[in-house]
Design a protein around this motif. Structure first.
Motif, PDB file in Angstrom:
ATOM      1  N   TYR A 186      10.924  -8.869  20.673  1.00 27.99           N
ATOM      2  CA  TYR A 186      10.155  -7.975  19.811  1.00 27.99           C
ATOM      3  C   TYR A 186      10.860  -7.859  18.463  1.00 27.99           C
ATOM      4  N   GLU A 237      12.205  -5.524  15.191  1.00 28.79           N
ATOM      5  CA  GLU A 237      12.662  -4.193  14.812  1.00 28.79           C
ATOM      6  C   GLU A 237      12.535  -4.045  13.305  1.00 28.79           C
ATOM      7  N   GLY A 238      11.947  -2.942  12.881  1.00 32.14           N
ATOM      8  CA  GLY A 238      11.850  -2.650  11.460  1.00 32.14           C
ATOM      9  C   GLY A 238      13.024  -1.793  11.034  1.00 32.14           C
ATOM     10  N   ASP A 244      12.524   4.906  11.146  1.00 29.14           N
ATOM     11  CA  ASP A 244      12.017   6.275  11.088  1.00 29.14           C
ATOM     12  C   ASP A 244      12.765   7.149  10.079  1.00 29.14           C
ATOM     13  N   ASP A 287       9.835   7.820   5.086  1.00 27.16           N
ATOM     14  CA  ASP A 287       8.383   7.645   5.061  1.00 27.16           C
ATOM     15  C   ASP A 287       8.039   7.136   3.663  1.00 27.16           C
ATOM     16  N   ARG A 303       5.219  -0.141   1.438  1.00 24.82           N
ATOM     17  CA  ARG A 303       4.059   0.131   2.302  1.00 24.82           C
ATOM     18  C   ARG A 303       3.629  -1.124   3.053  1.00 24.82           C
ATOM     19  N   VAL A 352       6.138  -1.587   6.002  1.00 20.71           N
ATOM     20  CA  VAL A 352       5.886  -0.626   7.085  1.00 20.71           C
ATOM     21  C   VAL A 352       4.598  -0.981   7.815  1.00 20.71           C
ATOM     22  N   ALA A 353       3.567  -1.387   7.080  1.00 19.11           N
ATOM     23  CA  ALA A 353       2.305  -1.789   7.719  1.00 19.11           C
ATOM     24  C   ALA A 353       2.517  -3.023   8.596  1.00 19.11           C
ATOM     25  N   ALA A 371       5.233  -3.769  10.153  1.00 14.62           N
ATOM     26  CA  ALA A 371       5.944  -3.305  11.345  1.00 14.62           C
ATOM     27  C   ALA A 371       4.970  -2.688  12.349  1.00 14.62           C
ATOM     28  N   ARG A 372       3.983  -1.971  11.849  1.00 17.10           N
ATOM     29  CA  ARG A 372       2.987  -1.360  12.745  1.00 17.10           C
ATOM     30  C   ARG A 372       2.121  -2.425  13.425  1.00 17.10           C
ATOM     31  N   ARG A 373       1.858  -3.530  12.708  1.00 17.39           N
ATOM     32  CA  ARG A 373       1.043  -4.614  13.263  1.00 17.39           C
ATOM     33  C   ARG A 373       1.850  -5.580  14.129  1.00 17.39           C
ATOM     34  N   ARG A 392       1.019  -6.823  17.647  1.00 19.91           N
ATOM     35  CA  ARG A 392      -0.238  -7.574  17.782  1.00 19.91           C
ATOM     36  C   ARG A 392      -0.202  -8.897  17.023  1.00 19.91           C
TER      37      ARG A 392
END
Length: 125
Positions: free
Chosen positions: A46, A48-49, A70, A73, A94, A97-98, A100-102, A105
């Protein structure tokens, strides 16, 4: 991670010694995704951000210092960070971070989003 007008601070944990980097030593700031050092026992590899700064190293060259994803922000950055890093590219932060969220998937796509670089040309503090 703590950010103030003096610089960037990090608690060293159990040792109880805080680490500190004054703004004059900060050469780069951004967000990155890297393959985790150890795979998850259930799901495997996996990403890691982390937030990062680069500062001059004692041995020459540059040292990357990572902070937990974390810790900041991108929509509510500390005022001192915004004051001390003129021209900070918020869109790059941004995007990182986006990504990292994706990441779960989108597969294992490492990346680095450099949002600020010092115009200092020397590698020493």
């Amino acid at each position: 991670m703590r950010v103030d007008d003096a610089g960037i601070w990090r608690d060293a944990g159990a040792a109880g010694v805080a680490e500190f980097w004054p703004w004059a030593n900060v050469r780069e700031f951004g967000f990155r995704l890297l393959l985790a050092g150890f795979p998850d026992p259930w799901s495997g590899d996996y990403l890691e951000g982390s937030w990062f700064i680069r500062v001059p190293s004692d041995g020459g060259g540059m040292l990357a210092v990572d902070f937990d994803a974390d810790a900041l922000d991108p929509d509510h950055l500390p005022p001192a960070l915004l004051r001390r890093l003129p021209g900070l590219d918020l869109a790059a932060l941004r995007q990182g971070v986006a990504a990292a969220r994706r990441a779960p998937r989108d597969g294992l796509r490492e990346g680095e989003w450099l949002a600020w670089r010092s115009d200092a040309t020397d590698a020493a503090p």
